[in-house]
Design a protein around this motif. Structure first.
Motif, PDB file in Angstrom:
ATOM      1  N   GLY A  51      -1.467  -7.119  10.863  1.00 39.41           N
ATOM      2  CA  GLY A  51      -2.830  -6.655  10.717  1.00 39.41           C
ATOM      3  C   GLY A  51      -3.080  -5.246  11.211  1.00 39.41           C
ATOM      4  N   ARG A  52      -2.006  -4.510  11.497  1.00 37.08           N
ATOM      5  CA  ARG A  52      -2.136  -3.134  12.001  1.00 37.08           C
ATOM      6  C   ARG A  52      -2.058  -2.164  10.820  1.00 37.08           C
ATOM      7  NH1 ARG A  52       2.258  -3.223  16.789  1.00 37.08           N
ATOM      8  NH2 ARG A  52       1.943  -0.951  16.630  1.00 37.08           N
ATOM      9  N   LEU A  53      -3.040  -2.261   9.917  1.00 44.66           N
ATOM     10  CA  LEU A  53      -2.973  -1.537   8.651  1.00 44.66           C
ATOM     11  C   LEU A  53      -3.093  -0.033   8.831  1.00 44.66           C
ATOM     12  CD1 LEU A  53      -5.120  -3.881   6.387  1.00 44.66           C
ATOM     13  CD2 LEU A  53      -2.648  -3.845   6.698  1.00 44.66           C
ATOM     14  N   ASP A  54      -3.923   0.398   9.789  1.00 37.33           N
ATOM     15  CA  ASP A  54      -4.089   1.832  10.002  1.00 37.33           C
ATOM     16  C   ASP A  54      -2.775   2.479  10.417  1.00 37.33           C
ATOM     17  OD1 ASP A  54      -6.724   1.630   9.354  1.00 37.33           O
ATOM     18  OD2 ASP A  54      -7.461   1.645  11.419  1.00 37.33           O
ATOM     19  N   GLU A  55      -1.945   1.735  11.143  1.00 39.04           N
ATOM     20  CA  GLU A  55      -0.642   2.255  11.545  1.00 39.04           C
ATOM     21  C   GLU A  55       0.389   2.052  10.452  1.00 39.04           C
ATOM     22  OE1 GLU A  55       0.186   1.267  15.976  1.00 39.04           O
ATOM     23  OE2 GLU A  55      -1.269  -0.221  15.278  1.00 39.04           O
ATOM     24  N   ALA A  56       0.283   0.954   9.728  1.00 37.11           N
ATOM     25  CA  ALA A  56       1.268   0.652   8.689  1.00 37.11           C
ATOM     26  C   ALA A  56       1.230   1.651   7.546  1.00 37.11           C
ATOM     27  CB  ALA A  56       1.036  -0.763   8.136  1.00 37.11           C
ATOM     28  N   LEU A  57       0.040   2.162   7.233  1.00 33.58           N
ATOM     29  CA  LEU A  57      -0.104   3.035   6.072  1.00 33.58           C
ATOM     30  C   LEU A  57       0.699   4.334   6.195  1.00 33.58           C
ATOM     31  CD1 LEU A  57      -1.303   3.605   3.332  1.00 33.58           C
ATOM     32  CD2 LEU A  57      -3.421   4.321   4.453  1.00 33.58           C
ATOM     33  N   LEU A  86       7.661   0.983  -2.203  1.00 38.09           N
ATOM     34  CA  LEU A  86       6.432   1.039  -2.999  1.00 38.09           C
ATOM     35  C   LEU A  86       5.747  -0.329  -3.030  1.00 38.09           C
ATOM     36  CD1 LEU A  86       7.703   3.230  -5.971  1.00 38.09           C
ATOM     37  CD2 LEU A  86       5.874   3.872  -4.376  1.00 38.09           C
ATOM     38  N   SER A  87       6.548  -1.397  -3.078  1.00 40.12           N
ATOM     39  CA  SER A  87       5.995  -2.754  -3.100  1.00 40.12           C
ATOM     40  C   SER A  87       5.351  -3.120  -1.764  1.00 40.12           C
ATOM     41  CB  SER A  87       7.093  -3.768  -3.450  1.00 40.12           C
ATOM     42  OG  SER A  87       7.533  -3.582  -4.776  1.00 40.12           O
ATOM     43  N   ILE A  88       5.791  -2.473  -0.693  1.00 40.79           N
ATOM     44  CA  ILE A  88       5.142  -2.655   0.606  1.00 40.79           C
ATOM     45  C   ILE A  88       3.874  -1.817   0.680  1.00 40.79           C
ATOM     46  CG2 ILE A  88       5.402  -2.345   3.111  1.00 40.79           C
ATOM     47  CD1 ILE A  88       8.445  -2.732   2.682  1.00 40.79           C
ATOM     48  N   LEU A  89       3.967  -0.587   0.178  1.00 39.52           N
ATOM     49  CA  LEU A  89       2.842   0.342   0.279  1.00 39.52           C
ATOM     50  C   LEU A  89       1.649  -0.083  -0.569  1.00 39.52           C
ATOM     51  CD1 LEU A  89       1.636   3.016   1.256  1.00 39.52           C
ATOM     52  CD2 LEU A  89       2.852   4.164  -0.620  1.00 39.52           C
ATOM     53  N   GLY A  90       1.878  -0.599  -1.768  1.00 37.48           N
ATOM     54  CA  GLY A  90       0.788  -0.946  -2.673  1.00 37.48           C
ATOM     55  C   GLY A  90      -0.244  -1.879  -2.056  1.00 37.48           C
ATOM     56  N   PRO A  91       0.172  -3.027  -1.517  1.00 39.99           N
ATOM     57  CA  PRO A  91      -0.807  -3.912  -0.889  1.00 39.99           C
ATOM     58  C   PRO A  91      -1.488  -3.301   0.327  1.00 39.99           C
ATOM     59  CG  PRO A  91       1.184  -5.123  -1.444  1.00 39.99           C
ATOM     60  CD  PRO A  91       1.496  -3.671  -1.663  1.00 39.99           C
ATOM     61  N   ILE A  92      -0.756  -2.474   1.088  1.00 38.49           N
ATOM     62  CA  ILE A  92      -1.381  -1.838   2.252  1.00 38.49           C
ATOM     63  C   ILE A  92      -2.516  -0.920   1.798  1.00 38.49           C
ATOM     64  CG2 ILE A  92      -1.012  -0.232   4.163  1.00 38.49           C
ATOM     65  CD1 ILE A  92       1.853  -1.312   4.371  1.00 38.49           C
ATOM     66  N   LEU A  93      -2.266  -0.146   0.748  1.00 40.38           N
ATOM     67  CA  LEU A  93      -3.328   0.705   0.203  1.00 40.38           C
ATOM     68  C   LEU A  93      -4.530  -0.127  -0.239  1.00 40.38           C
ATOM     69  CD1 LEU A  93      -1.122   3.156  -1.890  1.00 40.38           C
ATOM     70  CD2 LEU A  93      -2.607   3.817   0.018  1.00 40.38           C
ATOM     71  N   TRP A  95      -5.433  -3.148   0.831  1.00 45.24           N
ATOM     72  CA  TRP A  95      -6.112  -3.701   2.004  1.00 45.24           C
ATOM     73  C   TRP A  95      -6.910  -2.632   2.735  1.00 45.24           C
ATOM     74  CZ3 TRP A  95      -0.875  -6.240   3.552  1.00 45.24           C
ATOM     75  CH2 TRP A  95      -0.670  -7.376   2.753  1.00 45.24           C
ATOM     76  N   ALA A  96      -6.477  -1.375   2.590  1.00 49.57           N
ATOM     77  CA  ALA A  96      -7.201  -0.272   3.221  1.00 49.57           C
ATOM     78  C   ALA A  96      -8.379   0.200   2.379  1.00 49.57           C
ATOM     79  CB  ALA A  96      -6.241   0.891   3.479  1.00 49.57           C
ATOM     80  N   GLY A  97      -8.663  -0.502   1.281  1.00 51.08           N
ATOM     81  CA  GLY A  97      -9.801  -0.155   0.434  1.00 51.08           C
ATOM     82  C   GLY A  97      -9.475   0.807  -0.678  1.00 51.08           C
ATOM     83  N   GLU A 101      -5.292   3.022  -6.061  1.00 45.96           N
ATOM     84  CA  GLU A 101      -4.018   3.605  -5.648  1.00 45.96           C
ATOM     85  C   GLU A 101      -2.973   2.522  -5.407  1.00 45.96           C
ATOM     86  OE1 GLU A 101      -4.276   7.038  -2.724  1.00 45.96           O
ATOM     87  OE2 GLU A 101      -6.332   6.289  -2.684  1.00 45.96           O
ATOM     88  N   GLY A 102      -3.410   1.414  -4.840  1.00 47.40           N
ATOM     89  CA  GLY A 102      -2.479   0.313  -4.607  1.00 47.40           C
ATOM     90  C   GLY A 102      -1.917  -0.229  -5.899  1.00 47.40           C
ATOM     91  N   SER A 103      -2.774  -0.405  -6.913  1.00 47.01           N
ATOM     92  CA  SER A 103      -2.320  -0.911  -8.206  1.00 47.01           C
ATOM     93  C   SER A 103      -1.360   0.066  -8.870  1.00 47.01           C
ATOM     94  CB  SER A 103      -3.518  -1.166  -9.123  1.00 47.01           C
ATOM     95  OG  SER A 103      -4.348  -2.180  -8.601  1.00 47.01           O
TER      96      SER A 103
END
Length: 211
Positions: A51-57, A86-93, A95-97, A101-103
């Motif tokens: 749940g640490r999305l701000d850091e994960a991005l 990219l498959s990790i980054l897409g959902p993070i984007l 979830w970050a609103g 960009e995620g798609s």
């Protein structure tokens, strides 16, 4: 609970590994940059699950940037790593609103895996199925239920084609069908959704195939 505990233990270890690799890259970029990108990808995934999305991005964006640069010079060696990140980054984007960009990011992963699968079905097509399911989730979130359903149907077909020779694809098959059932419900096709859920109940993922 056990899985969450292992993730909590892995996070500080991976963070430390990233810092070690950063120091190594400073002394020998060519030798250590790939290892840094690997640890960054792992760290981004762990942070997002925690749940640490701000850091994960930013961590995952850095990994993608490195893999993209490496893939320019050696696509065969590094495109699978790029697609994975990219498959990790897409959902993070998403979830970050930043859903669009995620798609788009997941769409790039899909196209890379599709291209790689054309040359080696057995190795890369199961990864294509996973990416298609991720894209389906994001497409559904943006309201494109029909496009999302098509992705789950393609992912299902891929997994069923490999399930005899690669039984571990039962896990991505379950993931695709679980999303598919929800989509069918939302499209008013409840009977088909029930059929999918009955199949899932009758064919559980066996221990060891749930990775």
């Amino acid at each position: 609970m056990a899985e969450a505990g292992r993730r909590d233990e892995a996070l500080p270890v991976t963070e430390e590994a990233v810092e070690i690799q950063r120091r190594q890259v400073g002394s020998n970029l060519a030798l250590h940059e790939r290892d840094l990108a690997t640890y960054l990808s792992n760290l981004g995934a762990l942070m997002s699950m925690a749940g640490r999305l701000d850091e994960a991005l930013p961590v995952t964006e850095e990994a993608v940037e490195i893999w993209r640069r490496l893939a320019v010079g050696n696509p065969a060696a590094y495109e699978p790593d790029l697609a994975t990140s990219l498959s990790i980054l897409g959902p993070i984007l998403a979830w970050a609103g930043r859903l669009d960009e995620g798609s788009t990011t997941i769409g790039e992963a899909v196209e890379i895996w599709r291209r790689l699968a054309a040359a080696n079905l057995a190795t890369h097509e199961p990864n294509l199925a996973k990416a298609l399911t991720l894209r389906a989730i994001l497409l559904a979130s943006s309201g494109d239920l029909s496009g999302a359903l098509q992705d789950t149907e393609e992912a299902e077909a891929i997994c069923r084609n490999h399930i005899v020779t690669t039984p571990s694809v039962i896990a991505p098959l379950h993931a695709a069908l679980a999303v598919q059932a929800e989509l069918l419900d939302n499209l008013g096709r409840q009977r088909e959704a029930q059929d999918v859920r009955r199949w899932l109940a009758a064919n559980p993922v066996q221990r060891g195939h749930d990775e």
